[in-house]
Design an enzyme around this catalytic site. Structure first.
Site, mmCIF file in Angstrom:
data_model
loop_
_atom_site.group_PDB
_atom_site.id
_atom_site.type_symbol
_atom_site.label_atom_id
_atom_site.label_comp_id
_atom_site.label_asym_id
_atom_site.label_seq_id
_atom_site.Cartn_x
_atom_site.Cartn_y
_atom_site.Cartn_z
ATOM 1 N N ARG A 215 0.833 -1.212 0.000
ATOM 2 C CA ARG A 215 0.000 0.000 0.000
ATOM 3 C C ARG A 215 0.863 1.255 0.000
ATOM 4 O O ARG A 215 0.563 2.233 -0.679
ATOM 5 C CB ARG A 215 -0.924 -0.015 1.220
ATOM 6 N N HIS A 239 17.741 -10.333 4.158
ATOM 7 C CA HIS A 239 17.641 -9.025 4.825
ATOM 8 C C HIS A 239 16.265 -8.420 4.557
ATOM 9 O O HIS A 239 15.710 -8.574 3.471
ATOM 10 C CB HIS A 239 18.745 -8.106 4.307
ATOM 11 N N THR A 337 14.385 -3.578 10.532
ATOM 12 C CA THR A 337 13.673 -4.853 10.401
ATOM 13 C C THR A 337 12.357 -4.759 11.163
ATOM 14 O O THR A 337 11.327 -5.285 10.738
ATOM 15 C CB THR A 337 14.541 -6.000 10.959
ATOM 16 N N LYS A 439 31.113 8.645 24.088
ATOM 17 C CA LYS A 439 30.976 9.601 25.187
ATOM 18 C C LYS A 439 32.366 10.144 25.543
ATOM 19 O O LYS A 439 33.169 9.435 26.162
ATOM 20 C CB LYS A 439 30.345 8.934 26.407
ATOM 21 N N LYS A 525 25.617 -2.165 7.219
ATOM 22 C CA LYS A 525 25.795 -1.505 8.509
ATOM 23 C C LYS A 525 27.137 -1.912 9.110
ATOM 24 O O LYS A 525 27.502 -3.094 9.077
ATOM 25 C CB LYS A 525 24.681 -1.901 9.480
#
Length: 539
Positions: A215, A239, A337, A439, A525
């Protein structure tokens, strides 16, 4: 502006909800396209028609049914891309069982973990995955049945899919019908989350999740998978991005050229030969198009639109490809995902660096970092965690209520773990992952920002940035760099180049390490946990 006004909704009309199961849709559409070529093997030139897929998958469905496969049982497909991959997928969908696509390059430990999540009754395995599967098979205590996916499987102790269905008659196969199910709640697929920060989880998709993708595509008027188009299946079918594109391709009558592995010259040759107009890629392939000398040797002028997804794409690489190939339509999408496919997509207006706007039928909000059950939604240009709601959102994690509750709150909002913001035009930008932020002395440093700068440096082919543990500062930004062939570059110059372009906390105080390659998932990734583990072992 009120907080309610800061909850955004995708604009545009969605087509009417589809109340058929994916199995019912596939049976109709495969029959309708009959003699049309559905798939071509990129490496051998072998062709496969829609009729062949229909006939073979129906026979396989009969076989699985006779062997005891029931509704909501699980079936794993552990394979690289090939012409056979879609056949057990279709057969499983007809029977309203659950498909579990798996990465054939998983290590033994990863493979055992993924299989233990879904405990498939049947496992279809390719030759590529056979060795690792053989090693762990005795440890699968629920005793699944194994079938070899291609016709060369008769040399092992397991039979091939083709031998298994050889005694099924066409008359029997023609009797297969997909029964109706509760499309909103019936789970149809379990896909493994990317596992970039830890072990993968099993993401549950319903029929409605997949038909919501249909859709969404119909509402955006994209011609990428139209009946008369030819597409390249470069990305792995296990994937979520490519798995949904494979199903959409079968439902739309599209002809797909299937690559089992990437070959740079073959890829360029097919774009030129078939005059490919729409190219779905991941950022690592965009880097190839931006930097590889081979690209100039082929005529890629047919390409109208490039769609990049599965990982962040820097505006530097986007602009480099646009300039090199003279393409203005380089579009991005963003999804997980857990969101079936893209919840954000570039539509008419292209803003370099943006992953686009909300697709119709999806709502979004940006919330303050570190807050979970919050009604607070931030306004434009405020950085926070991205949250989404709508029919594309997964049902949850398979047999893992704790992780489901940690990801989907009581009001149905999916907390992505991604940090980003939207501008005044409701275009979204991804900054980084919460778990991947470095950090430094209390300052948050996004690795993706530094990686984009590194990739713009002449002579760098690929790069990744992680935090180097430091007693005084917490973490120091450190770069792993892959040199281009014959590039004469040194650590000192790279550090100076980056430090001149960033604020003080983001400087590469951890240094630069030259490596042969950057570990990545199949979708592109960066696997920072592997880089961190390598670093820990050396420290």
């Amino acid at each position: 502006m009120s907080e309610a006004a800061n909850i955004l909704h995708g604009k545009g009309e969605l087509m009417e909800k589809i109340n058929l199961s994916v199995g019912q849709l596939l049976l109709m559409q495969l029959a309708a396209y009959g003699p049309r070529i559905a798939q071509i093997n990129a490496h051998t030139g072998k062709e496969q028609t829609y009729q062949y897929i229909l006939d073979t998958s129906r026979k396989l469905a009969i076989y699985l049914q006779r062997e005891g496969l029931k509704i909501s049982d699980t079936v794993a497909v552990c394979s690289e891309n090939n012409l056979e991959f879609c056949i057990p997928v279709c057969a499983t969908f007809y029977l309203n069982a659950i498909v579990c696509p798996l990465n054939p390059l998983y290590s033994e430990g990863e493979l055992k973990h993924a299989l233990t999540i879904s405990k498939p009754k049947f496992i279809f395995v390719s030759k590529l995955a056979l060795n690792n599967m053989t090693k762990i098979f005795r440890e699968l205590y629920w005793s699944p049945r194994m079938l070899i996916l291609d016709e060369y499987g008769n040399n092992t102790s397991w039979i091939s899919m083709y031998k298994a269905i050889s005694s099924i008659s066409s008359d029997d196969a023609n009797m297969i019908q997909a029964a109706s199910v509760d499309v909103d709640n019936h789970v149809i697929a379990i896909l493994c989350s990317s596992g970039t920060t830890g072990l993968a989880k099993g993401v549950m998709w319903t029929n409605t999740n997949i038909t919501a993708v249909i859709r969404s595509y119909m509402s955006s008027n994209t011609n990428m998978l139209s009946e008369n188009s030819i597409s390249l299946s470069l990305l792995p079918f296990f994937h979520s991005y490519s798995f949904t594109l494979m199903i959409l391709g079968l439902l739309s009558g599209n002809c797909s050229i299937v690559f089992s592995h990437f070959e740079d010259e073959l890829f360029l040759r097919y774009v030129e030969k078939y005059k490919i107009q729409y190219l779905p890629v991941v950022p690592s392939l965009m880097i190839f198009l931006a930097k590889h000398p081979l690209v100039d040797k082929y005529d890629l002028s047919s390409i109208k639109t490039i769609w990049s997804g599965a990982a962040p794409l820097s505006k530097e690489i986007q602009n480099a490809v646009s300039k090199r190939l003279n393409i203005t339509e380089i579009k991005q999408g963003y999804g997980l995902t857990e969101t079936t496919l893209g919840v954000l997509r570039t539509l008419d207006i292209i803003k370099p660096g943006s992953v686009g706007v909300l697709v119709p039928g999806i709502s979004a909000k940006v919330i303050p970092l570190g807050e979970y059950e919050t009604d607070k939604a931030l306004g434009p240009n405020c950085i926070g965690e991205l949250c989404f709601k709508g029919d594309l959102i997964m049902k949850g994690y398979y047999n893992d209520e704790k992780s489901t509750r940690e990801t989907i709150d009581k009001d149905g909002w999916l907390h992505t773990g991604d940090i980003g913001y939207y501008d005044e035009d409701e275009h979204f930008y991804i900054v980084d992952r919460i778990k991947e932020l470095i950090k430094y002395k209390g300052f948050q440093v996004p690795p993706a920002e530094l990686e984009a700068i590194l990739l713009s440096y002449p002579g760098i082919q690929d790069a990744a940035v992680i935090g180097l543990p430091n007693d005084k500062a917490g973490e120091l930004p450190m770069a792993f760099v892959v040199k281009q062939n014959n590039a004469n570059i040194c650590e000192k110059d790279i550090i100076q180049y980056v430090n001149e372009r960033v604020s003080n906390p983001k400087r590469l105080r951890g240094g630069v390490k030259f490596v042969d390659s950057i570990p990545k998932t199949a979708s592109g990734k960066i696997l920072r946990r592997i880089l961190r583990d390598k670093l820990k072992s050396k420290l």
